[in-house]
Design a protein around this motif. Structure first.
Motif, PDB file in Angstrom:
ATOM      1  N   SER A 108       0.832  -1.203   0.000  1.00 46.77           N
ATOM      2  CA  SER A 108       0.000   0.000   0.000  1.00 46.77           C
ATOM      3  C   SER A 108       0.867   1.254   0.000  1.00 46.77           C
ATOM      4  N   ARG A 109       0.237   2.376  -0.235  1.00 45.10           N
ATOM      5  CA  ARG A 109       0.946   3.651  -0.214  1.00 45.10           C
ATOM      6  C   ARG A 109       1.482   3.892   1.185  1.00 45.10           C
ATOM      7  N   GLN A 110       2.695   4.374   1.259  1.00 44.07           N
ATOM      8  CA  GLN A 110       3.317   4.583   2.550  1.00 44.07           C
ATOM      9  C   GLN A 110       4.378   5.653   2.424  1.00 44.07           C
ATOM     10  N   GLY A 111       5.110   5.868   3.507  1.00 41.58           N
ATOM     11  CA  GLY A 111       6.208   6.808   3.469  1.00 41.58           C
ATOM     12  C   GLY A 111       6.011   7.992   4.401  1.00 41.58           C
ATOM     13  N   LYS A 112       7.124   8.538   4.856  1.00 43.16           N
ATOM     14  CA  LYS A 112       7.132   9.693   5.754  1.00 43.16           C
ATOM     15  C   LYS A 112       7.053  10.981   4.941  1.00 43.16           C
ATOM     16  N   PRO A 113       6.040  11.819   5.161  1.00 43.26           N
ATOM     17  CA  PRO A 113       5.943  13.069   4.398  1.00 43.26           C
ATOM     18  C   PRO A 113       7.033  14.058   4.797  1.00 43.26           C
ATOM     19  N   LEU A 114       7.723  14.583   3.770  1.00 37.33           N
ATOM     20  CA  LEU A 114       8.791  15.547   4.025  1.00 37.33           C
ATOM     21  C   LEU A 114       8.597  16.841   3.244  1.00 37.33           C
ATOM     22  N   LEU A 115       8.113  16.733   2.019  1.00 38.91           N
ATOM     23  CA  LEU A 115       7.964  17.911   1.166  1.00 38.91           C
ATOM     24  C   LEU A 115       6.498  18.175   0.871  1.00 38.91           C
ATOM     25  N   LYS A 116       6.195  19.428   0.588  1.00 41.18           N
ATOM     26  CA  LYS A 116       4.824  19.806   0.222  1.00 41.18           C
ATOM     27  C   LYS A 116       4.497  19.251  -1.170  1.00 41.18           C
ATOM     28  N   PRO A 117       3.310  18.704  -1.350  1.00 45.02           N
ATOM     29  CA  PRO A 117       2.946  18.173  -2.675  1.00 45.02           C
ATOM     30  C   PRO A 117       3.049  19.205  -3.786  1.00 45.02           C
ATOM     31  N   GLU A 118       2.700  20.467  -3.482  1.00 46.37           N
ATOM     32  CA  GLU A 118       2.779  21.486  -4.532  1.00 46.37           C
ATOM     33  C   GLU A 118       4.219  21.758  -4.948  1.00 46.37           C
ATOM     34  N   VAL A 119       5.151  21.594  -4.013  1.00 49.14           N
ATOM     35  CA  VAL A 119       6.570  21.758  -4.335  1.00 49.14           C
ATOM     36  C   VAL A 119       7.012  20.666  -5.309  1.00 49.14           C
ATOM     37  N   THR A 120       6.648  19.428  -5.013  1.00 47.76           N
ATOM     38  CA  THR A 120       7.064  18.325  -5.877  1.00 47.76           C
ATOM     39  C   THR A 120       6.408  18.413  -7.254  1.00 47.76           C
TER      40      THR A 120
END
Length: 601
Positions: A477-489
């Motif tokens: 499943s989708r996972q991961g620690k959020p670090l950056l803003k989605p709009e930045v990426t």
């Protein structure tokens, strides 16, 4: 008168019998005999008591040792399969052939006849890869216990057994086989002749790959019939678990073939190609060249047993530029519509920094910075980010930490100390275009997945765990620690797409699909010193940009030639992989978008 008549009859003396008079037995003798019999009976009773009371457990143990057959575990291992169920590693039954010349006897012979070794050699030679002379040479003059050959397949063993030759024994044992040859050697590893794991998953997942086995003790009756008592629970239990990988044999083959061809063309030292699902960190392909065949590992140098993409560090160069721009955007040090002045060269702390082509590009936006891979433009952009904050972000991304991965042997990158980074202006300047620090190709894939999935740092991995029967584990499943803003990426992804549309990544364009990318051509450092003329060429791609799902990275070490760049060496490999990925994953064409020329900035 009557008495004389009787004595005169012929033969009368011969018929007379001697009468032994009975004499009374003395009482003392009777008592002695009776006492002797009593002592014997008491002795027998005592002996029975001693055997049944005091020696019962010892005698029972001796009896059970004769009646019980104890077998030790064979040490079989669980299979390894790719994500679609294709076998990658499995145990097969093989046989050793033992000879005992003192018992040589052929079918139909008198049981007491001992055949000469030449007769048996003549029978065995047509069934084996050995000649009669070779068999006789190995027998020599030894009477027994001769290991003639091992590695016999079950069919050959069955043929030899059916020959019915006395003095010929077959010993079965498990043998590790790798049906895909060298395709997964770099990650799976191998077992040596003693079935000891030497590399890869065979070594790092050794405990999980060993089957659940117990020593078995089976009692048998006098006629050999098994007795179903004294068996531990689960003694005959055998699991059918398999270790399932996230790798896909089809895509792995595409990547390995394209990479090997390019390594040969450019006479490079080595190369790696990685494909990652950015949503969950699963690796679909991890191809490394040169490699080896685990079925005959002894034929290859030991240096190939290491997977360098997770163990060797290198300076990523321009492929790190999109990540740097994302950090600057995250901290509002630059704006999406911002521009920088590229004069072609700049001096930082007394050190000159030039563009790769030494060309001045003037006032350019950040999409163009990536398109022309401007070193000066990156220095100007990252100077707006305080060096202390910059270092904190590099550390937060885990550049100096070991990645959280199940890939064996993964190592941490190297990053200058915070004091060095903040007090020496040249350090953040060189870091802005991907030099002065080092990481592994695996870590770079993880960081580009961070840009692709909206800012979450996922853990790269190649296994989905143990599964039973024919069942396959679903994707993670989708996972991961959020670090950056989605709009930045999203902004950085648009800039990377412009590299493919207008810049050095044009060679990877595919009609109907939106792809982002970045080339890299970096100097190679060895022990802190750049090697003259030695380059590392790379290319990273993300697709589809409208809904990012996959990152493809290709790194080629020390290609030879005057035209060796990321766009000429690594990009063609990535293009072949992407073409295969689109078909294997059935990726639909991208949705309509605004042309790259109309993007902000």
């Amino acid at each position: 008168m009557g008495r004389s008549t009787k004595s005169s009859r012929p033969g009368a003396g011969r018929q007379r019998r001697r009468v032994v008079p009975l004499e009374p037995v003395p009482a003392g003798r009777m008592r002695s005999v009776f006492a002797l019999l009593c002592v014997g009976i008491v002795g027998l009773m005592g002996r029975m008591a001693w055997l049944q009371v005091f020696q019962a457990s010892e005698l029972e143990a001796r009896a059970r040792s004769v009646q019980t057959q104890r077998t030790q575990p064979l040490g079989t291992r669980r299979p390894i399969v790719d994500r679609t169920g294709r076998l990658v590693a499995l145990d097969e039954e093989r046989y050793r052939l033992w000879l005992h010349p003192r018992y040589f006897n052929l079918p139909g012979d008198v049981p007491t006849l001992i055949r000469p070794p030449a007769d048996v050699a003549a029978r065995l030679a047509p069934l084996l890869t050995l000649t009669e002379a070779e068999i006789l040479q190995r027998i020599g003059d030894r009477p027994s216990g001769i290991k003639l050959i091992e590695g016999l397949d079950p069919e050959t063993a069955s043929t030899i057994r059916s020959a019915g030759i006395s003095g010929v024994d077959l010993e079965s044992y498990p043998y590790r086989v790798y049906p895909q040859g060298d395709l997964f050697a770099n990650v799976v590893g191998f077992l040596n002749q003693d079935r000891e794991p030497q590399a890869g998953l065979e070594q790092s997942r050794h405990d999980e790959l060993q089957r659940h086995e117990q020593a078995r003790s089976l009692r048998r009756g006098a006629d050999g019939t098994p007795l179903p008592d004294n068996l531990d629970a689960g003694v005959f239990f055998g699991d059918d678990l398999r270790l399932q990988l996230t790798l896909d044999a089809r895509l792995q083959a595409v990547a390995a073939k394209a990479l090997a061809a390019q390594i040969k063309t450019w006479k490079a030292q080595k190369g790696v190609a990685i494909v990652m699902d950015v949503t969950n960190g699963e690796l679909l392909a991890l191809a490394s060249v040169p490699t080896y065949d685990p079925n005959s590992y002894w034929s290859f140098p030991a240096g190939r047993f290491r997977e360098w993409s997770v163990q060797d560090l290198y300076e990523p160069g321009s492929t790190f530029k999109p990540i740097n721009l994302a950090l600057a955007l995250q901290e509002n040090a630059i704006q999406t519509t911002g521009r920088v002045q590229d004069s072609g060269s700049v001096t930082i702390g007394g050190w000159p920094i030039n563009n790769h082509d030494r060309r001045a590009n003037g006032l350019i936006d950040f999409a163009t910075v990536l398109q022309v891979s401007s070193n000066v433009g990156m220095v100007q952009a990252m100077r707006k980010l305080p060096s202390s904050t910059y270092w904190d972000w590099l550390s937060r991304l885990g550049l100096d930490a070991r990645p959280d991965t199940d890939l064996p042997g993964a190592v941490a990158g190297q990053l200058k100390t915070k004091e060095q980074f903040t007090t020496q202006p040249i350090e953040p300047a060189t870091a802005s275009f991907g030099q002065g620090f080092s990481l592994t190709p695996l870590k770079l894939v993880q960081l580009h997945a961070l840009l692709a999935n909206g800012g979450r740092l996922v853990s790269p991995h190649i296994t989905r765990g143990l599964r039973a029967g024919d069942a396959l584990a679903p994707p993670g499943s989708r996972q991961g620690k959020p670090l950056l803003k989605p709009e930045v990426t999203r902004t950085v992804m648009a800039w990377m797409e412009s590299v493919v549309e207008k810049g050095s990544g044009k060679g990877v364009r595919t009609p109907g699909y939106r792809i982002g990318g970045k080339t890299g051509t970096a100097q190679k450092a060895l022990n802190g010193v750049y090697v003259p003329g030695a380059l590392i060429c790379s290319f990273v791609a993300t697709l589809p940009v409208d809904d990012p799902r996959y990152v493809v990275l290709v790194v080629v070490d020390e290609p030879q030639g005057d035209n060796a760049y990321g766009s000429t060496v690594a990009l063609p490999v990535a293009k072949s992989i992407i073409d295969g990925l689109l078909v294997i994953e059935k990726i639909p064409p991208s949705t309509a978008r605004t042309p790259a020329s109309a993007q902000p900035g």
